[in-house]
Design a protein around this motif. Structure first.
Motif, mmCIF file in Angstrom:
data_model
loop_
_atom_site.group_PDB
_atom_site.id
_atom_site.type_symbol
_atom_site.label_atom_id
_atom_site.label_comp_id
_atom_site.label_asym_id
_atom_site.label_seq_id
_atom_site.Cartn_x
_atom_site.Cartn_y
_atom_site.Cartn_z
ATOM 1 N N ALA A 137 -14.878 -7.007 -2.821
ATOM 2 C CA ALA A 137 -13.906 -8.059 -3.125
ATOM 3 C C ALA A 137 -14.488 -9.436 -2.809
ATOM 4 C CB ALA A 137 -12.615 -7.827 -2.343
ATOM 5 N N GLU B 208 -10.733 -11.830 -8.571
ATOM 6 C CA GLU B 208 -9.987 -11.214 -7.469
ATOM 7 C C GLU B 208 -9.875 -9.722 -7.749
ATOM 8 O OE1 GLU B 208 -5.497 -11.114 -5.559
ATOM 9 O OE2 GLU B 208 -6.003 -12.698 -6.982
ATOM 10 N N THR C 200 -8.521 -6.090 -7.613
ATOM 11 C CA THR C 200 -7.242 -5.440 -7.326
ATOM 12 C C THR C 200 -7.364 -3.921 -7.310
ATOM 13 O OG1 THR C 200 -6.579 -5.487 -9.663
ATOM 14 C CG2 THR C 200 -5.917 -7.365 -8.292
ATOM 15 N N GLY C 201 -8.512 -3.382 -7.743
ATOM 16 C CA GLY C 201 -8.701 -1.941 -7.690
ATOM 17 C C GLY C 201 -10.135 -1.562 -8.021
ATOM 18 N N TYR D 170 -8.680 -6.308 -11.840
ATOM 19 C CA TYR D 170 -9.091 -7.618 -11.327
ATOM 20 C C TYR D 170 -8.222 -8.694 -11.962
ATOM 21 C CZ TYR D 170 -11.702 -8.125 -15.737
ATOM 22 O OH TYR D 170 -12.057 -8.188 -17.057
ATOM 23 N N ARG D 171 -8.172 -9.834 -11.298
ATOM 24 C CA ARG D 171 -7.467 -10.999 -11.819
ATOM 25 C C ARG D 171 -8.451 -12.144 -11.955
ATOM 26 N NH1 ARG D 171 -2.877 -8.885 -9.014
ATOM 27 N NH2 ARG D 171 -3.359 -9.720 -6.964
#
Length: 128
Positions: free
Chosen positions: A53, A63, A65-66, A92-93
């Motif tokens: 991350a 970012e 997220t998984g 992800y973002r």
């Protein structure tokens, strides 16, 4: 003399067009001129997902997220030994941007197979 093993986390980030995010290693880096997936060294005491991350944020502004572990391997170079941890990024973002000035691009699996990558990536690229 025993060589310390560096733990490296690597993220395979895929977009909706089934392309993977890669960057070109710069001239002063180990294996310069080769393409790579984003990632980097895990710090002492840092777990792999936290390291992934942090590296994705630092390198490409995403970012995490998984993610799920895809492959682990130890790879020895003449001057270093790396414990590589390849993660398939499942969420992800954000939009990737080259936060370290490195060339970035999205590449299909066919392109990945044709581009110069470090040998340690061969089995992961073959599995995609």
């Amino acid at each position: 003399m025993a060589v310390a093993i560096q733990r490296i986390v690597i993220g395979l980030v895929r977009n909706s067009q089934d392309q993977y995010l890669i960057s070109l290693r710069r001239g002063e880096q180990h294996l310069a001129g080769k393409w790579e997936f984003p990632g980097g060294k895990a710090e002492a005491g840092e777990d792999e997902l936290s390291a992934l991350a942090r590296e994705l944020e630092e390198e490409v502004g995403l970012e995490l997220t998984g993610a799920e572990l895809m492959e682990r391997k130890v790879f020895e170079f003449d001057d270093r030994t790396l414990a590589l941890h390849f993660y398939r990024v499942t969420g992800y973002r954000g939009q990737p941007r080259a936060r370290e000035g490195q060339p970035l691009k999205w590449a299909s699996v066919e392109e990945l197979r044709a581009l110069p990558f470090p040998k340690a990536n061969d089995s992961v690229i073959a599995a995609l």
